[in-house]
Write a protein that holds these residues in place. Structure first.
Motif, short mmCIF file in Angstrom:
data_model
loop_
_atom_site.label_atom_id
_atom_site.label_comp_id
_atom_site.label_asym_id
_atom_site.label_seq_id
_atom_site.Cartn_x
_atom_site.Cartn_y
_atom_site.Cartn_z
N UNK A 205 -12.06 -8.02 -6.82
CA UNK A 205 -10.99 -7.11 -7.25
C UNK A 205 -10.24 -6.51 -6.05
N UNK A 206 -8.94 -6.34 -6.21
CA UNK A 206 -8.12 -5.75 -5.16
C UNK A 206 -6.80 -5.27 -5.75
N UNK A 207 -6.10 -4.46 -4.98
CA UNK A 207 -4.78 -3.97 -5.35
C UNK A 207 -3.75 -4.65 -4.46
N UNK B 233 -12.03 2.33 3.06
CA UNK B 233 -10.96 1.58 2.42
C UNK B 233 -10.56 0.41 3.29
N UNK B 234 -10.03 -0.63 2.67
CA UNK B 234 -9.69 -1.86 3.38
C UNK B 234 -8.24 -2.23 3.13
N UNK B 235 -7.52 -2.55 4.20
CA UNK B 235 -6.16 -3.08 4.10
C UNK B 235 -6.19 -4.49 4.68
N UNK B 236 -5.86 -5.47 3.87
CA UNK B 236 -5.77 -6.86 4.33
C UNK B 236 -4.28 -7.20 4.44
N UNK C 299 -0.47 3.77 2.02
CA UNK C 299 0.04 4.52 0.87
C UNK C 299 -0.59 4.06 -0.43
N UNK C 300 -1.05 2.81 -0.48
CA UNK C 300 -1.63 2.27 -1.70
C UNK C 300 -3.13 2.54 -1.83
N UNK C 301 -3.77 2.99 -0.76
CA UNK C 301 -5.19 3.30 -0.82
C UNK C 301 -5.43 4.64 -1.51
N UNK C 302 -6.59 4.83 -2.11
CA UNK C 302 -6.90 6.14 -2.71
C UNK C 302 -7.12 7.19 -1.63
N UNK C 303 -7.05 8.45 -2.02
CA UNK C 303 -7.28 9.55 -1.10
C UNK C 303 -8.79 9.78 -0.93
#
Length: 261
Positions: A74-76, A6-9, A93-97
């Protein structure tokens, strides 16, 4: 089997040192939003990886307007907190499990090479962490309270970059800690929990856009590069599952995914 990453920017800062009314992450770089270049790099390096972008609360609508105008991967979207620490926690918290690894990247590093992303992920899969670093080119001195200064052995210094990649369970546990001003990045937080971090070769072009001169340099680098696949959009690359071979570092470290000892 490749680890699910998973990626957090992180792009929730105000960018005050850049000046101007618009935060730097939303400015155009080479005709595209600066932040979009960071997002697209991860979509190309890690096809199918979930990407969460952390924005200032007051700019979410503005960003949605930009995504409607510019094609990007695509991104959230989620919103940031008071400090970078809280912004990354919101991103988690916004990433999938069920992720194996999590990469955290500064959105203000829009020229991050795909090869560097893949190199860091490969090292984190083997070692549990990966922190890109480069050797400093300048000389350094430490200053004392009395005004005196002393030279520092720069051969032992490393400038730290992102993406910093960690075992997902380890990073999630670290971010359950209470905030401390000593947590200057994800690596210092993980180390505060008693875990060591592995270093990998960074890239000099992966600099952070902070001052107006940085934006001019990034524009010049983009203009000087010969780009390939220009007819293919970032979304098409993402959906096609683009893959390539891991490259070597352009810095004076040896290339490859092994840790720097």
């Amino acid at each position: 089997m490749e680890p699910r990453t998973g990626v957090i920017v992180v792009a929730a800062g105000s960018g005050s040192r850049m000046g101007g009314a618009l935060p730097k992450q939303f400015r155009l770089l080479g005709g595209r939003p600066l932040l979009a270049r960071s997002i697209d790099a991860f979509a190309k390096a890690l096809p199918g990886a979930p990407i969460v972008v952390v924005l200032p609360a007051g700019y979410v609508a503005y960003w949605h307007n930009l995504t409607a105008r510019f094609d990007m991967a695509p991104h959230t979207v989620t919103t940031g907190g008071t400090e970078r620490f809280h912004s990354v926690r919101n991103g988690l918290a916004a990433l999938p499990q069920g992720l194996d690894l999590i990469a955290v990247h500064d959105g203000a590093r829009p020229l991050v090479p795909v090869a560097l992303i893949r190199r860091a992920v490969a090292l984190a899969a083997a070692e549990g962490s990966a922190v890109p670093v480069i050797r400093p080119a300048d000389s350094f001195r430490t200053t004392e309270a009395d005004g005196s200064s002393h030279p520092v052995d720069r051969s032992r210094l490393r400038a730290v970059q992102t993406p910093q990649v960690f075992d997902a369970t380890l990073l999630e546990r670290a971010y359950r800690s209470d905030f401390s001003a000593s947590f200057t990045d994800d690596a210092t937080l993980v180390e505060s929990c008693g875990c060591s971090v592995a270093l990998c070769a960074g890239e000099r072009r992966n600099f952070k856009i902070t001052e107006p001169e940085d934006l001019l340099l990034a524009e010049a680098l983009l203009a000087a590069e010969t780009e390939t696949g220009e007819a293919e959009t970032p979304r098409e690359r993402h959906e096609a599952g683009y893959r390539g071979t891991a490259g070597t570092a352009s810095d004076d470290f040896a290339g490859g995914a092994g840790p720097i000892r």
